[in-house]
Structure formats: C-alpha cells, structure tokens
Write a protein that holds these residues in place. Structure first.
Motif, mmCIF file in Angstrom:
data_model
loop_
_atom_site.group_PDB
_atom_site.id
_atom_site.type_symbol
_atom_site.label_atom_id
_atom_site.label_comp_id
_atom_site.label_asym_id
_atom_site.label_seq_id
_atom_site.Cartn_x
_atom_site.Cartn_y
_atom_site.Cartn_z
ATOM 1 N N PHE A 68 20.576 33.569 -106.629
ATOM 2 C CA PHE A 68 19.833 34.744 -107.078
ATOM 3 C C PHE A 68 19.493 35.656 -105.897
ATOM 4 C CE2 PHE A 68 15.715 36.835 -107.774
ATOM 5 C CZ PHE A 68 16.037 37.620 -108.870
ATOM 6 N N ALA A 69 18.989 35.060 -104.815
ATOM 7 C CA ALA A 69 18.656 35.864 -103.634
ATOM 8 C C ALA A 69 19.903 36.527 -103.067
ATOM 9 C CB ALA A 69 17.998 34.987 -102.573
ATOM 10 N N TYR A 70 21.000 35.797 -103.088
ATOM 11 C CA TYR A 70 22.267 36.354 -102.588
ATOM 12 C C TYR A 70 22.693 37.556 -103.420
ATOM 13 C CZ TYR A 70 27.281 36.726 -101.723
ATOM 14 O OH TYR A 70 28.529 37.194 -101.440
ATOM 15 N N LYS A 71 22.567 37.466 -104.738
ATOM 16 C CA LYS A 71 22.965 38.572 -105.610
ATOM 17 C C LYS A 71 22.046 39.777 -105.425
ATOM 18 C CE LYS A 71 25.267 35.891 -109.235
ATOM 19 N NZ LYS A 71 25.288 35.543 -110.673
ATOM 20 N N VAL A 72 20.748 39.528 -105.232
ATOM 21 C CA VAL A 72 19.818 40.636 -104.985
ATOM 22 C C VAL A 72 20.211 41.381 -103.709
ATOM 23 C CG1 VAL A 72 17.442 41.221 -104.356
ATOM 24 C CG2 VAL A 72 17.881 39.615 -106.227
ATOM 25 N N ALA A 73 20.547 40.605 -102.681
ATOM 26 C CA ALA A 73 20.940 41.225 -101.414
ATOM 27 C C ALA A 73 22.275 41.945 -101.532
ATOM 28 C CB ALA A 73 21.003 40.157 -100.322
ATOM 29 N N LEU A 74 23.238 41.317 -102.211
ATOM 30 C CA LEU A 74 24.586 41.873 -102.293
ATOM 31 C C LEU A 74 24.671 43.057 -103.248
ATOM 32 C CD1 LEU A 74 27.550 41.496 -101.355
ATOM 33 C CD2 LEU A 74 27.901 40.099 -103.396
ATOM 34 N N LEU A 75 23.902 43.022 -104.327
ATOM 35 C CA LEU A 75 24.011 44.054 -105.363
ATOM 36 C C LEU A 75 22.935 45.128 -105.275
ATOM 37 C CD1 LEU A 75 24.896 41.818 -108.436
ATOM 38 C CD2 LEU A 75 26.455 43.032 -106.909
ATOM 39 N N PHE A 76 21.903 44.898 -104.447
ATOM 40 C CA PHE A 76 20.836 45.894 -104.349
ATOM 41 C C PHE A 76 20.523 46.281 -102.903
ATOM 42 C CE2 PHE A 76 16.235 46.831 -103.931
ATOM 43 C CZ PHE A 76 16.234 48.064 -104.576
ATOM 44 N N LEU A 77 20.057 45.336 -102.101
ATOM 45 C CA LEU A 77 19.586 45.675 -100.758
ATOM 46 C C LEU A 77 20.711 46.222 -99.877
ATOM 47 C CD1 LEU A 77 17.194 42.658 -100.056
ATOM 48 C CD2 LEU A 77 16.573 45.016 -100.632
ATOM 49 N N TRP A 78 21.793 45.452 -99.761
ATOM 50 C CA TRP A 78 22.883 45.900 -98.883
ATOM 51 C C TRP A 78 23.518 47.209 -99.357
ATOM 52 C CZ3 TRP A 78 28.045 46.667 -100.083
ATOM 53 C CH2 TRP A 78 28.848 47.028 -98.995
ATOM 54 N N PRO A 79 23.912 47.351 -100.629
ATOM 55 C CA PRO A 79 24.541 48.620 -101.030
ATOM 56 C C PRO A 79 23.592 49.812 -100.972
ATOM 57 C CG PRO A 79 24.221 47.208 -102.935
ATOM 58 C CD PRO A 79 23.932 46.368 -101.734
ATOM 59 N N MET A 80 22.285 49.579 -101.231
ATOM 60 C CA MET A 80 21.323 50.670 -101.116
ATOM 61 C C MET A 80 21.251 51.159 -99.673
ATOM 62 S SD MET A 80 19.771 51.715 -103.922
ATOM 63 C CE MET A 80 18.229 52.390 -103.325
ATOM 64 N N GLY A 81 21.119 50.220 -98.742
ATOM 65 C CA GLY A 81 21.058 50.602 -97.338
ATOM 66 C C GLY A 81 22.347 51.231 -96.862
ATOM 67 N N SER A 82 23.467 50.628 -97.234
ATOM 68 C CA SER A 82 24.767 51.154 -96.830
ATOM 69 C C SER A 82 24.994 52.552 -97.394
ATOM 70 C CB SER A 82 25.882 50.212 -97.305
ATOM 71 O OG SER A 82 27.152 50.735 -97.014
ATOM 72 N N GLY A 83 24.657 52.757 -98.662
ATOM 73 C CA GLY A 83 24.864 54.054 -99.288
ATOM 74 C C GLY A 83 24.004 55.148 -98.693
ATOM 75 N N ILE A 84 22.737 54.838 -98.418
ATOM 76 C CA ILE A 84 21.837 55.829 -97.829
ATOM 77 C C ILE A 84 22.328 56.241 -96.443
ATOM 78 C CG2 ILE A 84 19.504 56.180 -96.922
ATOM 79 C CD1 ILE A 84 18.467 54.473 -99.234
#
Length: 309
Positions: A68-84
C-alpha cells in the motif's frame, strides 16, 4: 502485467500534473519556489517511501512488504513531484538567458538539458540493476540520496538565479534587453492558438513515449532473447539515442540549417518527432502480429534477432 500497469498509470499521472505545476509557477509561487515545493513535498518523500517499502519490519510497521505504501508513493507522491518539477525546471533554466538577445543560447540549452538528463538515465540503467542484485533497498536509496544532494546544490545557488514574479515577466532584465522587447510588434509574439497547437502535438508524442518502459518491455519478454541482450535492458537505448541525436542536432544539423539560412519552427520539429514516433508504433504493431502468427504456426516464440533485422 500488473507491474507494467502500475508504471503506466504512474507515468500518466506524472505527465498530467505539469499543468498544475505551470499554474503554481505562473500564478502563485514562481518557478524557483515551485521546483522546491514539488521536490520537498512530493518527490523526495515519494522516493524515500519507495526505498523503505522494500524492507519489511521497518518504520512502516508491517511484517511484510508494504504494498500500500509503495502504491501511494508510486501513484501519488513520485508522479506529483515529478510532474510539478517537469513543468518548470526546463523553463526555469532557459529563463537564465534572455529570450531575444540570447535566443540561440536558449535553443542550445534545451538540447544540452535533455542530453544531461539522459546521461543520468544511462548511468542509472547500468548501476541500479547491478546494485539491486545484491541489495534492493540500497538500489532504491541511491535516487533519493542523489536528488537530496541536487536540491541542496540548487538551494546553494538560489541567489544567482533569474526568477519570474508570479503573474509577471522576468524580474531581472537589462535596459538593452527591455529596449529590444519594446520594439517587438505584437504580431511577432506567440499567440495562444500557436501554443495550443504545439501542446496538442505533445499528447500523441507522450502516448507513444510511455510505451517504452511498459508495453514494449512486455512485448520483448515473450520473444526469444538475441544473444545476451534482454528486453528490459533495451530501455537504455532510449537514453543513448537522445545523447547521440542531441549531439548530432546541436553540433551538425542546426548549424547546417543556420548556414543555409533555414529556420525550422518548433511546430515542425514536434511534427517530425511525432512522425518518427508513429513509425515506431507501426513497427511495434507489426512485431505483435509476427509474435501471434509465429505462435499460432509453431507454438514457439519469435526471435528478437528476426525483428531487429
């Protein structure tokens, strides 16, 4: 297939969020603060959680790998930071040059910027898999540490940057540069419809590009390997091709066009790139047909060597 789907979804988010990053930079925070916001609030935490989720019984408090933590990071935190960051960092770099007096330097910067990015991608594709064979956590920690060092270096040089005030033009301009801009007629300035046309070309390009680490890898996995070359390792060719083409374009192609007095517009450049990318997709469809046809005929995998020929 599940892993490929997660990567595809993560990439889709990362390529959608830049719209948010652009709004933050232009209207509220400015480019420099937007980069720091994306990295500190999303990018670094995402990489940290991904690295920590590779170890059970750690701070995440589970006896198993925390999917679950991995999916939160992969699908939310990382792409949000990368996209911004993706929406702002290249424009921020180009803003260090004047768009009129140093127009040629701006174009050279973009080519060199993407070449440097792909140097990191090539090195990462070589080093990370080697480290992962002995320690997966260490392999995923390397990107976190390197990004942290990059942020510290970025902050250290912040007093020297040319920055843009949200809702305004560049905050640092010379009198000569301002005079040149004042002479530019409104008809010479880009219109919204021109920008929209270019952005419309980006969509099919990204649809094609994101297939490299997902669909193409899955396609290669059901084929016979050609010698020591394996399908997952072919992703490095993407970065190598950028380095080779970037060097060719910046040192040979653009100078040749300049000597001939030929000016290729950005729209034509995007169109040419989309055309080449479309040809790659058509080739992929042909390969898919060959895979199924060979399996129906003999029940065996098709060789990668035949496709490469």
């Amino acid at each position: 297939m599940d892993a490929a789907s997660l990567v595809s979804l993560s990439t889709a988010v990362a390529y959608t969020v830049p719209f948010l990053g652009g709004i933050l930079a232009d209207k509220y925070l400015g480019d420099c603060k937007t980069i720091l916001f994306g990295v500190i609030c999303f990018y670094l935490p995402g990489l940290f959680v991904i690295a920590s989720s590779t170890t059970p019984n750690w701070w995440l408090g589970t006896k198993e790998f925390n999917v679950f933590a991995y999916k939160v990071a992969l699908l939310f935190l990382w792409p949000m930071g990368s996209g911004i960051v993706k929406a702002v960092v290249n424009v921020f770099g180009a803003r260090q040059f004047h768009p009129i007096l140093q127009r040629s330097l701006v174009e050279a910067f973009y080519v060199q910027f993407y070449m440097i990015i792909n140097v990191g991608a090539v090195v990462g594709c070589i080093i990370i898999p080697v480290v992962a064979r002995t320690n997966v956590t260490a392999a995923y920690t390397i990107p976190f540490v390197l990004l942290l060092v990059a942020v510290l270096c970025f902050v250290a040089g912040s007093k020297r940057y040319v920055t843009a005030v949200p809702g305004h033009q560049q905050s640092h301009q010379t009198e000569a540069a301002s005079a040149v801009e004042a002479e530019i007629d409104d008809t010479d300035k880009p219109k919204f419809i021109d920008v929209a046309k270019i952005c419309a070309l980006i969509i099919p390009f990204n649809v094609i590009y994101v297939q490299l680490p997902t669909t193409f890898m899955v396609q290669g996995a059901v084929m016979k390997p050609f010698g020591f070359i394996e399908a997952p390792s072919l992703d490095i060719l993407d970065s190598l091709s950028v380095l080779v083409s970037g060097y060719f374009v910046s040192t040979m192609f653009y100078p040749y066009l300049a000597r001939k007095g030929i000016k290729m517009s950005t729209g034509y450049k995007f169109s040419l790139g989309c055309l080449i990318g479309s040809s790659a997709i058509l080739w992929s469809l042909l390969v898919e047909h060959l895979i199924h046809a060979e399996y129906v005929r003999s029940g065996e995998k098709i060789s990668e060597h035949l496709v490469m020929l």
